[in-house]
Design an enzyme around this catalytic site. Structure first.
Site, mmCIF file in Angstrom:
data_model
loop_
_atom_site.group_PDB
_atom_site.id
_atom_site.type_symbol
_atom_site.label_atom_id
_atom_site.label_comp_id
_atom_site.label_asym_id
_atom_site.label_seq_id
_atom_site.Cartn_x
_atom_site.Cartn_y
_atom_site.Cartn_z
ATOM 1 N N ASN A 42 0.687 -1.312 0.053
ATOM 2 C CA ASN A 42 -0.093 0.157 0.007
ATOM 3 C C ASN A 42 0.836 1.161 0.052
ATOM 4 O O ASN A 42 1.877 1.351 0.770
ATOM 5 C CB ASN A 42 -0.914 0.077 1.371
ATOM 6 C CG ASN A 42 -2.061 0.716 0.991
ATOM 7 O OD1 ASN A 42 -2.346 1.371 0.000
ATOM 8 N ND2 ASN A 42 -2.725 1.196 2.106
ATOM 9 N N TYR A 70 4.536 -0.193 7.605
ATOM 10 C CA TYR A 70 3.446 -0.947 8.104
ATOM 11 C C TYR A 70 3.449 -2.161 7.279
ATOM 12 O O TYR A 70 3.402 -3.225 7.795
ATOM 13 C CB TYR A 70 2.171 -0.072 7.675
ATOM 14 C CG TYR A 70 0.911 -0.677 8.219
ATOM 15 C CD1 TYR A 70 0.678 -0.834 9.646
ATOM 16 C CD2 TYR A 70 -0.204 -1.131 7.542
ATOM 17 C CE1 TYR A 70 -0.493 -1.376 9.904
ATOM 18 C CE2 TYR A 70 -1.028 -1.608 7.802
ATOM 19 C CZ TYR A 70 -1.486 -1.692 8.921
ATOM 20 O OH TYR A 70 -2.785 -2.437 9.650
HETATM 21 P P1 NAD Z 1 -7.382 1.170 16.419
HETATM 22 O O1 NAD Z 1 -6.260 2.149 16.196
HETATM 23 O O2 NAD Z 1 -8.750 1.595 16.471
HETATM 24 O O3 NAD Z 1 -6.943 0.403 17.672
HETATM 25 C C1 NAD Z 1 -5.865 -0.188 18.055
HETATM 26 C C2 NAD Z 1 -5.569 -0.392 19.499
HETATM 27 O O4 NAD Z 1 -4.152 -0.849 19.791
HETATM 28 C C3 NAD Z 1 -5.900 0.800 20.278
HETATM 29 O O5 NAD Z 1 -6.874 0.895 21.297
HETATM 30 C C4 NAD Z 1 -4.379 1.202 20.843
HETATM 31 O O6 NAD Z 1 -4.447 1.990 22.091
HETATM 32 C C5 NAD Z 1 -3.891 -0.116 20.886
HETATM 33 N N1 NAD Z 1 -2.364 -0.167 21.082
HETATM 34 C C6 NAD Z 1 -1.482 0.680 20.245
HETATM 35 N N2 NAD Z 1 -0.458 0.531 20.554
HETATM 36 C C7 NAD Z 1 -0.198 -0.456 21.574
HETATM 37 C C8 NAD Z 1 0.979 -0.941 22.433
HETATM 38 N N3 NAD Z 1 2.173 -0.541 22.317
HETATM 39 N N4 NAD Z 1 0.407 -1.748 23.591
HETATM 40 C C9 NAD Z 1 -1.042 -1.973 23.746
HETATM 41 N N5 NAD Z 1 -1.986 -1.608 22.951
HETATM 42 C C10 NAD Z 1 -1.575 -0.554 21.770
HETATM 43 O O7 NAD Z 1 -6.986 0.118 15.164
HETATM 44 P P2 NAD Z 1 -7.674 -0.949 14.478
HETATM 45 O O8 NAD Z 1 -8.519 -0.456 13.315
HETATM 46 O O9 NAD Z 1 -8.963 -1.642 15.391
HETATM 47 O O10 NAD Z 1 -6.822 -2.188 14.059
HETATM 48 C C11 NAD Z 1 -6.508 -3.240 14.918
HETATM 49 C C12 NAD Z 1 -5.723 -4.277 14.215
HETATM 50 O O11 NAD Z 1 -6.061 -4.613 12.858
HETATM 51 C C13 NAD Z 1 -4.321 -3.459 14.009
HETATM 52 O O12 NAD Z 1 -3.294 -4.517 14.099
HETATM 53 C C14 NAD Z 1 -4.393 -3.047 12.390
HETATM 54 O O13 NAD Z 1 -3.200 -2.903 11.808
HETATM 55 C C15 NAD Z 1 -5.156 -4.072 11.894
HETATM 56 N N6 NAD Z 1 -5.817 -3.866 10.874
HETATM 57 C C16 NAD Z 1 -6.750 -2.737 10.668
HETATM 58 C C17 NAD Z 1 -7.543 -2.553 9.438
HETATM 59 C C18 NAD Z 1 -8.635 -1.485 9.207
HETATM 60 O O14 NAD Z 1 -9.141 -1.250 8.205
HETATM 61 N N7 NAD Z 1 -8.984 -0.826 10.528
HETATM 62 C C19 NAD Z 1 -7.093 -3.130 8.281
HETATM 63 C C20 NAD Z 1 -6.056 -4.194 8.368
HETATM 64 C C21 NAD Z 1 -5.543 -4.398 9.560
#
Ligand code: NAD
Length: 446
Positions: free
Chosen positions: A346, A352
């Site tokens: 991406n 990432y």
């Molecule tokens: P989000 O940002 O809403 O939530 C992520 C959570 O992780 C947050 O509550 C944050 O406080 C916590 N976090 C971050 N760093 C941390 C740390 N060092 N220790 C403990 N907690 C920590 O993100 P999301 O959209 O819910 O994504 C969740 C997962 O899914 C991630 O791994 C993201 O990369 C992956 N993902 C999301 C999407 C999407 O479309 N939203 C797509 C592909 C992958």
């Protein structure tokens, strides 16, 4: 909950208008609700091998309305195409065309599931060609289906019966509303391990599960789904997210652990909390992740380092602690959240993409270390999921990302959570080292 455009074109004037203008016509997906039927209509089992007969018998045992020959114009809930015995590409035509003749009669949100064998375990070039051909066939078919219908496949290593426990677990997952946003994908079953749950509504009963990044978004949905399926949940997030974390932990009647997962002692803290508060640890879901996007030409060390530290280095360190612990030896499960950015790439996400590609490599390699004590590790790779993160994208980019998949809509956090809950269950004991995309068959990239 479907997005506004999907609601608009699902009925009445909006539906007619979208059809006339040739606009995308997403439908509201059939998602799992406790107590809902597994499929919504008769199931055609196609294929003439002994393995196909065994599948038909099993589905009858599940109380489904099973057909070996479809009646014309009958609305089918699913087609299960059993191709476990094909030896040559010439063998594909008859069963595939027979199933094809029933495709126009699929109900809304129907399912097509193939059951075949891994090309890697084939004994001859012709057999490998036939088996790999099913990959191209299935992915193409998924792009042809309409109205929320999906096509997914189960791959069996040689010598595994079509009714081996995890093949049946995968079949239930693909037929059900739990796989609503999984399309054009395969699950590989590599052993006879796995156990169908006593109560299909509570497949995680008695398990203790840790979910990182559980304060919001996908992590909160995972915590809720694992709890719904019977697990006791430890919700982990950074101290700054403490209030939200406490709310999620209370809602799922679990416990909260405020912890930055990139700390050196994170693995130890997780094991200690689970064992002291709940007496055991069965499942760890590595969900916490961050983005710090920049084109590589503009990337600074801080952005690069923080993404690698949270998204992959922390998981590697926590897994080392888990693998060394006597408390993580009873058929444990690790499920890691990757991303389609780690597969297709991406723009603006080299850091990432490296971290999420890293998750997939880590999972593949760790599987062998989990195997001696019946453990499994898998990754789930979400595509465009409707979260706070994606809500912040500029309108045009968001709308394009949302529609450029076979289901013509974004996924819900619950869709990712359902795939994780399945991979964390006893039924998935024969599935390890793999990656399952939850992306509605994204059309861009790989
Ligand atoms: P989000 O940002 O809403 O939530 C992520 C959570 O992780 C947050 O509550 C944050 O406080 C916590 N976090 C971050 N760093 C941390 C740390 N060092 N220790 C403990 N907690 C920590 O993100 P999301 O959209 O819910 O994504 C969740 C997962 O899914 C991630 O791994 C993201 O990369 C992956 N993902 C999301 C999407 C999407 O479309 N939203 C797509 C592909 C992958």
């Amino acid at each position: 909950m479907a997005d506004k455009y999907t609601q608009l074109v699902s009925q009445g004037l909006g539906k007619d208008l979208a059809k006339r203008l040739g606009l995308p016509q997403p439908v509201e997906l059939r998602r799992y609700r406790p107590g809902a039927p597994l499929v919504t209509g008769p199931v055609l089992v196609s294929g003439d091998s002994a393995g196909a007969d065994d599948i038909a018998t099993t589905l009858l045992g599940w109380g489904l309305d099973v057909r070996r020959n479809a009646l014309p114009k009958e609305k089918l809930g699913a087609i299960v195409l059993v191709l476990d015995a094909v030896q040559h590409p010439d063998d594909l035509g008859k069963p595939v065309l027979t199933a094809g003749a029933s495709l126009r009669d699929l109900a809304v949100n129907a399912r097509v599931v193939t059951i075949s064998r891994t090309a890697d375990s084939a004994q001859s070039p012709a057999s490998a060609a036939a088996r790999q051909g099913i990959d191209g066939l299935l992915r193409s078919l998924a792009k042809e289906l309409r109205a929320g219908a999906t096509a997914n496949g189960i791959l069996l290593d040689d010598d595994l019966a079509t009714t081996s426990p995890s093949a049946l677990g995968a079949l239930r997952f693909f037929l059900s509303g739990r796989s609503a946003y999984v399309d054009g994908q395969f699950l590989t079953v590599s052993s006879t391990r796995g156990l169908m749950p006593g109560d299909p509504e509570k497949p995680l009963a008695g398990k203790v599960a840790v979910v990182t990044g559980a304060a919001r978004g996908i992590g909160a949905a995972i915590a809720r789904t694992l709890h719904r399926d019977g697990a006791t949940v430890v919700a982990v997030d950074i101290p700054a997210a403490g209030d939200h974390l406490a709310r999620v932990a209370n809602e799922v009647r679990g416990t909260a652990l405020q912890l930055d997962i990139s700390r050196d002692d994170a693995g130890h803290r997780i094991i200690e909390h689970a064992v002291e508060r709940h007496g055991r640890l069965d499942i760890v879901v590595h969900n916490a992740g961050i983005t710090r996007d920049r084109l590589l030409a503009n990337m600074d060390e801080g952005r690069w380092r923080s993404v690698i530290a949270v998204n992959i280095a922390a998981q590697l360190r926590i897994n080392e602690a888990l693998l060394a612990s006597e408390h993580f030896k009873d058929s444990p499960r690790i499920v890691s959240v990757a991303s389609t950015s780690g597969i297709a790439g991406n723009r603006g996400q080299t850091n990432y993409g490296a971290s999420k590609g890293g998750v997939i490599g880590m999972v593949r390699s760790t599987a062998a270390h989990m195997e001696p004590f019946g453990g499994t590790i898998n990754a789930v790779a979400p595509g465009f999921i409707e979260t706070e993160m994606t809500a912040k994208m500029p309108f045009a980019i968001r709308e394009a990302a949302r529609r450029l998949n076979s289901l013509k809509q974004g996924g819900q956090p619950q869709d990712v959570a359902e795939a994780i809950a399945f991979l964390a269950s006893d039924a998935a004991g024969g599935i390890t080292g793999g990656v399952l995309r939850v992306c509605g068959q994204q059309l861009v990239g790989a």
